[in-house]
Write a protein that holds these residues in place. Structure first.
Motif, PDB file in Angstrom:
ATOM      1  N   UNK A   1     -36.678 -37.297  30.927  1.00  0.00           N
ATOM      2  CA  UNK A   1     -37.120 -37.022  29.548  1.00  0.00           C
ATOM      3  C   UNK A   1     -36.337 -37.865  28.544  1.00  0.00           C
ATOM      4  N   UNK A   2     -35.017 -37.989  28.770  1.00  0.00           N
ATOM      5  CA  UNK A   2     -34.192 -38.787  27.868  1.00  0.00           C
ATOM      6  C   UNK A   2     -34.592 -40.257  27.917  1.00  0.00           C
ATOM      7  N   UNK A   3     -34.855 -40.759  29.116  1.00  0.00           N
ATOM      8  CA  UNK A   3     -35.257 -42.158  29.251  1.00  0.00           C
ATOM      9  C   UNK A   3     -36.595 -42.415  28.557  1.00  0.00           C
ATOM     10  N   UNK A   4     -37.534 -41.458  28.720  1.00  0.00           N
ATOM     11  CA  UNK A   4     -38.844 -41.594  28.065  1.00  0.00           C
ATOM     12  C   UNK A   4     -38.704 -41.550  26.549  1.00  0.00           C
ATOM     13  N   UNK A   5     -37.790 -40.704  26.060  1.00  0.00           N
ATOM     14  CA  UNK A   5     -37.566 -40.639  24.610  1.00  0.00           C
ATOM     15  C   UNK A   5     -37.033 -41.963  24.069  1.00  0.00           C
ATOM     16  N   UNK A   6     -36.075 -42.557  24.777  1.00  0.00           N
ATOM     17  CA  UNK A   6     -35.512 -43.829  24.330  1.00  0.00           C
ATOM     18  C   UNK A   6     -36.567 -44.927  24.367  1.00  0.00           C
TER      19      UNK A   6
ATOM     20  N   UNK B   1     -35.706 -26.978  43.359  1.00  0.00           N
ATOM     21  CA  UNK B   1     -35.600 -26.549  41.960  1.00  0.00           C
ATOM     22  C   UNK B   1     -34.365 -27.143  41.298  1.00  0.00           C
ATOM     23  N   UNK B   2     -33.242 -27.178  42.047  1.00  0.00           N
ATOM     24  CA  UNK B   2     -32.020 -27.750  41.488  1.00  0.00           C
ATOM     25  C   UNK B   2     -32.176 -29.254  41.241  1.00  0.00           C
ATOM     26  N   UNK B   3     -32.913 -29.907  42.159  1.00  0.00           N
ATOM     27  CA  UNK B   3     -33.151 -31.349  42.006  1.00  0.00           C
ATOM     28  C   UNK B   3     -33.932 -31.632  40.734  1.00  0.00           C
ATOM     29  N   UNK B   4     -35.005 -30.862  40.534  1.00  0.00           N
ATOM     30  CA  UNK B   4     -35.802 -31.047  39.304  1.00  0.00           C
ATOM     31  C   UNK B   4     -34.996 -30.701  38.058  1.00  0.00           C
ATOM     32  N   UNK B   5     -34.105 -29.721  38.177  1.00  0.00           N
ATOM     33  CA  UNK B   5     -33.302 -29.300  37.031  1.00  0.00           C
ATOM     34  C   UNK B   5     -32.364 -30.412  36.584  1.00  0.00           C
TER      35      UNK B   5
ATOM     36  N   UNK C   1     -32.470 -37.849  22.711  1.00  0.00           N
ATOM     37  CA  UNK C   1     -32.256 -38.047  24.143  1.00  0.00           C
ATOM     38  C   UNK C   1     -30.900 -37.490  24.576  1.00  0.00           C
ATOM     39  N   UNK C   2     -29.883 -37.654  23.732  1.00  0.00           N
ATOM     40  CA  UNK C   2     -28.559 -37.122  24.062  1.00  0.00           C
ATOM     41  C   UNK C   2     -28.588 -35.603  24.132  1.00  0.00           C
ATOM     42  N   UNK C   3     -29.288 -34.973  23.194  1.00  0.00           N
ATOM     43  CA  UNK C   3     -29.430 -33.520  23.234  1.00  0.00           C
ATOM     44  C   UNK C   3     -30.208 -33.073  24.460  1.00  0.00           C
ATOM     45  N   UNK C   4     -31.178 -33.877  24.863  1.00  0.00           N
ATOM     46  CA  UNK C   4     -31.973 -33.556  26.052  1.00  0.00           C
ATOM     47  C   UNK C   4     -31.088 -33.534  27.304  1.00  0.00           C
ATOM     48  N   UNK C   5     -30.027 -34.316  27.306  1.00  0.00           N
ATOM     49  CA  UNK C   5     -29.099 -34.367  28.443  1.00  0.00           C
ATOM     50  C   UNK C   5     -28.065 -33.246  28.408  1.00  0.00           C
ATOM     51  N   UNK C   6     -28.118 -32.424  27.350  1.00  0.00           N
ATOM     52  CA  UNK C   6     -27.236 -31.261  27.288  1.00  0.00           C
ATOM     53  C   UNK C   6     -25.990 -31.440  26.445  1.00  0.00           C
ATOM     54  N   UNK C   7     -25.857 -32.572  25.747  1.00  0.00           N
ATOM     55  CA  UNK C   7     -24.697 -32.793  24.883  1.00  0.00           C
ATOM     56  C   UNK C   7     -24.984 -32.249  23.484  1.00  0.00           C
ATOM     57  N   UNK C   8     -23.932 -31.771  22.815  1.00  0.00           N
ATOM     58  CA  UNK C   8     -24.070 -31.268  21.453  1.00  0.00           C
ATOM     59  C   UNK C   8     -23.882 -32.427  20.475  1.00  0.00           C
TER      60      UNK C   8
END
Length: 274
Positions: A19-24, A8-12, A70-77
Protein backbone atom coordinates in the motif's frame (compact mmCIF):
# COMPACT_ATOMS: atom_id res chain seq x y z
CA UNK A 1 11.50 -25.90 5.41
CA UNK A 2 8.39 -24.60 7.13
CA UNK A 3 7.55 -20.91 6.47
CA UNK A 4 7.63 -19.13 9.86
CA UNK A 5 4.53 -16.98 9.18
CA UNK A 6 0.97 -18.07 8.72
CA UNK A 7 -0.86 -16.75 5.67
CA UNK A 8 -2.70 -14.12 7.70
CA UNK A 9 0.54 -12.94 9.32
CA UNK A 10 2.20 -12.79 5.90
CA UNK A 11 -0.56 -10.58 4.50
CA UNK A 12 -0.46 -8.45 7.65
CA UNK A 13 3.21 -7.62 7.07
CA UNK A 14 3.22 -7.36 3.26
CA UNK A 15 -0.02 -5.43 2.63
CA UNK A 16 1.17 -2.19 4.33
CA UNK A 17 4.39 -2.26 2.29
CA UNK A 18 2.47 -2.76 -0.95
CA UNK A 19 0.00 0.00 0.00
CA UNK A 20 2.84 2.39 0.85
CA UNK A 21 4.61 1.67 -2.43
CA UNK A 22 1.38 2.22 -4.38
CA UNK A 23 0.83 5.52 -2.56
CA UNK A 24 4.31 6.76 -3.44
CA UNK A 25 3.94 5.67 -7.08
CA UNK A 26 0.49 7.22 -7.49
CA UNK A 27 1.71 10.36 -5.69
CA UNK A 28 4.59 10.72 -8.15
CA UNK A 29 2.25 10.42 -11.14
CA UNK A 30 -0.34 12.82 -9.67
CA UNK A 31 2.38 15.30 -8.72
CA UNK A 32 3.73 15.37 -12.28
CA UNK A 33 0.28 15.83 -13.82
CA UNK A 34 -0.84 18.49 -11.33
CA UNK A 35 2.39 20.49 -11.43
CA UNK A 36 2.36 20.59 -15.22
CA UNK A 37 -1.33 21.43 -15.64
CA UNK A 38 -1.53 24.09 -12.91
CA UNK A 39 1.68 25.79 -14.02
CA UNK A 40 0.46 25.89 -17.64
CA UNK A 41 -2.69 27.67 -16.47
CA UNK A 42 -0.57 30.64 -15.35
CA UNK A 43 2.02 30.35 -18.14
CA UNK A 44 1.17 33.71 -19.74
CA UNK A 45 1.42 35.59 -16.43
CA UNK A 46 4.74 34.05 -15.37
CA UNK A 47 8.34 34.41 -16.45
CA UNK A 48 10.16 31.19 -17.46
CA UNK A 49 11.90 31.10 -14.06
CA UNK A 50 8.67 31.63 -12.09
CA UNK A 51 6.99 28.93 -14.19
CA UNK A 52 9.79 26.47 -13.36
CA UNK A 53 9.68 27.30 -9.63
CA UNK A 54 5.88 26.93 -9.49
CA UNK A 55 6.10 23.51 -11.14
CA UNK A 56 8.75 22.37 -8.68
CA UNK A 57 6.82 23.65 -5.67
CA UNK A 58 3.58 21.91 -6.65
CA UNK A 59 5.41 18.69 -7.54
CA UNK A 60 7.31 18.42 -4.25
CA UNK A 61 4.34 19.55 -2.15
CA UNK A 62 2.06 16.84 -3.56
CA UNK A 63 4.66 14.09 -3.42
CA UNK A 64 5.55 14.96 0.21
CA UNK A 65 1.89 14.57 1.16
CA UNK A 66 1.77 11.10 -0.42
CA UNK A 67 5.07 10.08 1.20
CA UNK A 68 3.69 11.16 4.60
CA UNK A 69 0.61 8.99 3.99
CA UNK A 70 2.83 6.08 2.99
CA UNK A 71 4.86 6.43 6.20
CA UNK A 72 1.68 6.32 8.28
CA UNK A 73 0.57 3.28 6.30
CA UNK A 74 3.75 1.51 7.50
CA UNK A 75 2.78 2.18 11.11
CA UNK A 76 5.01 5.18 11.92
CA UNK A 77 3.62 8.23 13.71
CA UNK A 78 4.10 11.22 11.45
CA UNK A 79 3.99 13.72 14.36
CA UNK A 80 7.07 12.15 15.97
CA UNK A 81 8.88 12.17 12.62
CA UNK A 82 8.00 15.82 12.08
CA UNK A 83 9.41 16.70 15.49
CA UNK A 84 12.67 14.94 14.68
CA UNK A 85 12.75 16.57 11.25
CA UNK A 86 12.28 20.00 12.85
CA UNK A 87 15.24 19.47 15.18
CA UNK A 88 17.32 18.23 12.23
CA UNK A 89 16.32 21.26 10.15
CA UNK A 90 17.38 23.69 12.90
CA UNK A 91 20.73 21.92 13.26
CA UNK A 92 21.32 21.98 9.51
CA UNK A 93 20.33 25.64 9.34
CA UNK A 94 22.90 26.59 11.98
CA UNK A 95 25.57 24.49 10.27
CA UNK A 96 24.88 25.92 6.80
CA UNK A 97 24.35 29.65 7.27
CA UNK A 98 25.93 30.41 3.89
CA UNK A 99 23.41 28.20 2.10
CA UNK A 100 20.53 29.87 3.96
CA UNK A 101 21.92 33.28 2.97
CA UNK A 102 21.97 32.15 -0.66
CA UNK A 103 18.37 30.91 -0.39
CA UNK A 104 17.16 34.21 1.09
CA UNK A 105 19.07 36.15 -1.56
CA UNK A 106 17.57 33.93 -4.26
CA UNK A 107 14.04 34.64 -3.01
CA UNK A 108 14.73 38.39 -3.06
CA UNK A 109 16.02 38.21 -6.64
CA UNK A 110 13.06 36.12 -7.81
CA UNK A 111 10.73 38.75 -6.34
CA UNK A 112 12.67 41.72 -7.71
CA UNK A 113 13.23 40.14 -11.17
CA UNK A 114 16.37 42.07 -12.23
CA UNK A 115 16.91 39.42 -14.93
CA UNK A 116 15.32 36.31 -16.40
CA UNK A 117 16.42 33.04 -17.93
CA UNK A 118 17.89 33.78 -21.37
CA UNK A 119 19.09 37.31 -20.51
CA UNK A 120 22.68 38.41 -21.09
CA UNK A 121 24.15 39.85 -17.86
CA UNK A 122 27.54 41.09 -16.71
CA UNK A 123 28.76 40.64 -13.13
CA UNK A 124 32.25 42.06 -12.49
CA UNK A 125 34.40 40.47 -15.22
CA UNK A 126 31.92 37.67 -15.99
CA UNK A 127 29.44 38.01 -18.85
CA UNK A 128 27.08 35.39 -20.23
CA UNK A 129 23.58 34.09 -20.85
CA UNK A 130 21.50 32.97 -17.87
CA UNK A 131 20.79 29.23 -18.00
CA UNK A 132 18.96 28.86 -14.68
CA UNK A 133 18.04 30.79 -11.53
CA UNK A 134 17.91 28.49 -8.52
CA UNK A 135 17.54 29.13 -4.81
CA UNK A 136 21.27 28.77 -4.21
CA UNK A 137 22.91 30.12 -7.36
CA UNK A 138 22.59 31.43 -10.91
CA UNK A 139 24.26 29.60 -13.79
CA UNK A 140 25.63 31.44 -16.80
CA UNK A 141 26.92 30.29 -20.18
CA UNK A 142 29.74 32.61 -21.21
CA UNK A 143 30.46 33.71 -24.77
CA UNK A 144 33.20 31.08 -25.06
CA UNK A 145 30.70 28.36 -24.06
CA UNK A 146 31.75 27.69 -20.49
CA UNK A 147 29.42 27.37 -17.50
CA UNK A 148 29.84 29.73 -14.55
CA UNK A 149 27.98 29.28 -11.25
CA UNK A 150 27.51 32.46 -9.19
CA UNK A 151 26.11 32.21 -5.61
CA UNK A 152 22.99 34.29 -5.00
CA UNK A 153 24.59 35.99 -1.99
CA UNK A 154 27.33 37.38 -4.26
CA UNK A 155 24.79 38.58 -6.84
CA UNK A 156 22.64 40.40 -4.31
CA UNK A 157 25.73 42.37 -3.16
CA UNK A 158 27.12 43.11 -6.64
CA UNK A 159 26.30 45.55 -9.40
CA UNK A 160 24.65 43.63 -12.23
CA UNK A 161 24.42 44.89 -15.81
CA UNK A 162 21.50 43.37 -17.70
CA UNK A 163 22.41 43.64 -21.38
CA UNK A 164 19.03 42.24 -22.47
CA UNK A 165 16.72 44.41 -20.35
CA UNK A 166 15.85 46.84 -23.17
CA UNK A 167 15.08 45.82 -26.77
CA UNK A 168 17.70 48.18 -28.28
CA UNK A 169 21.31 49.01 -27.39
CA UNK A 170 23.77 51.77 -28.28
CA UNK A 171 27.20 50.97 -29.72
CA UNK A 172 29.72 53.64 -28.70
CA UNK A 173 32.67 53.82 -31.11
CA UNK A 174 35.79 55.78 -30.07
CA UNK A 175 37.64 57.24 -33.11
CA UNK A 176 40.77 59.38 -33.35
CA UNK A 177 41.24 61.71 -36.35
CA UNK A 178 44.12 63.99 -37.34
CA UNK A 179 44.05 67.66 -36.32
CA UNK A 180 44.07 68.73 -39.97
CA UNK A 181 40.70 67.09 -40.68
CA UNK A 182 37.43 69.03 -41.07
CA UNK A 183 35.09 67.94 -38.27
CA UNK A 184 31.97 68.79 -40.31
CA UNK A 185 33.18 66.56 -43.13
CA UNK A 186 34.00 63.73 -40.69
CA UNK A 187 30.53 64.01 -39.14
CA UNK A 188 28.87 63.89 -42.58
CA UNK A 189 30.83 60.77 -43.58
CA UNK A 190 29.95 58.99 -40.33
CA UNK A 191 26.26 59.83 -40.64
CA UNK A 192 26.22 58.45 -44.20
CA UNK A 193 27.82 55.21 -42.97
CA UNK A 194 25.09 54.84 -40.32
CA UNK A 195 22.28 55.60 -42.81
CA UNK A 196 23.51 52.92 -45.24
CA UNK A 197 23.92 50.21 -42.60
CA UNK A 198 20.70 48.10 -42.48
CA UNK A 199 21.25 47.20 -38.81
CA UNK A 200 21.49 50.83 -37.65
CA UNK A 201 18.22 52.34 -36.42
CA UNK A 202 16.91 55.63 -37.77
CA UNK A 203 15.47 56.49 -34.35
CA UNK A 204 17.15 57.15 -32.00
CA UNK A 205 19.47 59.05 -34.32
CA UNK A 206 23.24 58.39 -34.32
CA UNK A 207 25.26 60.63 -32.02
CA UNK A 208 28.44 62.53 -32.98
CA UNK A 209 30.44 63.95 -30.08
CA UNK A 210 33.91 65.48 -29.75
CA UNK A 211 35.47 63.96 -26.64
CA UNK A 212 38.88 65.64 -26.31
CA UNK A 213 41.89 67.16 -28.00
CA UNK A 214 44.45 64.47 -27.26
CA UNK A 215 48.21 64.49 -27.80
CA UNK A 216 48.10 62.98 -31.28
CA UNK A 217 44.48 63.21 -32.40
CA UNK A 218 41.04 64.68 -31.94
CA UNK A 219 39.10 61.93 -30.21
CA UNK A 220 35.44 61.65 -31.09
CA UNK A 221 32.62 59.29 -30.15
CA UNK A 222 30.19 58.05 -32.76
CA UNK A 223 27.21 56.14 -31.35
CA UNK A 224 24.68 54.08 -33.32
CA UNK A 225 21.58 52.26 -32.09
CA UNK A 226 20.50 48.75 -33.00
CA UNK A 227 18.48 45.80 -31.74
CA UNK A 228 20.11 43.79 -28.99
CA UNK A 229 19.94 40.62 -31.13
CA UNK A 230 22.24 42.18 -33.76
CA UNK A 231 24.37 44.34 -31.45
CA UNK A 232 27.73 42.61 -32.06
CA UNK A 233 27.14 42.40 -35.82
CA UNK A 234 26.16 46.10 -35.94
CA UNK A 235 29.28 47.17 -34.04
CA UNK A 236 31.59 45.13 -36.26
CA UNK A 237 30.04 46.17 -39.59
CA UNK A 238 29.89 49.88 -38.73
CA UNK A 239 33.56 49.98 -37.70
CA UNK A 240 34.59 48.19 -40.89
CA UNK A 241 32.51 50.58 -43.02
CA UNK A 242 33.95 53.62 -41.22
CA UNK A 243 37.49 52.50 -42.05
CA UNK A 244 36.57 52.04 -45.73
CA UNK A 245 34.79 55.43 -45.88
CA UNK A 246 37.73 57.24 -44.24
CA UNK A 247 40.18 55.64 -46.68
CA UNK A 248 37.98 56.67 -49.60
CA UNK A 249 37.63 60.27 -48.38
CA UNK A 250 41.30 60.56 -47.36
CA UNK A 251 40.48 61.12 -43.68
CA UNK A 252 43.50 60.30 -41.53
CA UNK A 253 43.38 58.30 -38.29
CA UNK A 254 46.89 59.06 -36.97
CA UNK A 255 49.33 57.01 -34.94
CA UNK A 256 50.59 58.58 -31.70
CA UNK A 257 53.28 61.22 -32.53
CA UNK A 258 55.58 63.50 -30.55
CA UNK A 259 57.05 66.90 -31.57
CA UNK A 260 60.34 67.78 -29.80
CA UNK A 261 61.13 71.51 -29.41
CA UNK A 262 64.47 72.94 -28.18
CA UNK A 263 62.82 76.19 -27.10
CA UNK A 264 59.75 78.32 -27.59
CA UNK A 265 61.13 80.05 -30.69
CA UNK A 266 63.09 77.25 -32.32
CA UNK A 267 62.21 74.93 -35.14
CA UNK A 268 61.49 71.25 -34.39
CA UNK A 269 64.70 69.20 -34.17
CA UNK A 270 65.20 67.01 -37.26
CA UNK A 271 65.27 63.27 -36.63
CA UNK A 272 67.08 61.00 -39.07
CA UNK A 273 66.14 57.32 -39.16
CA UNK A 274 69.12 55.15 -40.13
Amino acid sequence: MIFPFHTDEFHEHIEPIISAALLVLSGYLIARILSSSIAKTFLKQLTPQQYMLLRRFIFYFVIILFIASAIEQLGFHISALLGAAGILTVALGIASQTSMSNVVSGLFMIGEKPFEVGDQIKVADTQGEILSIDLLSVRLRTNDNTMVRIPNELLIKSSITNLSYYPIRRADLKIGIAYKEDLDKVKKVLMEVAEKNPLSLIEPRPLFQVLEFADSSINIQFSVWGSRQHFIELKNTVQSEIKKAFDKQGIEMPFPTRTIMAGSGSEPLPIKIL
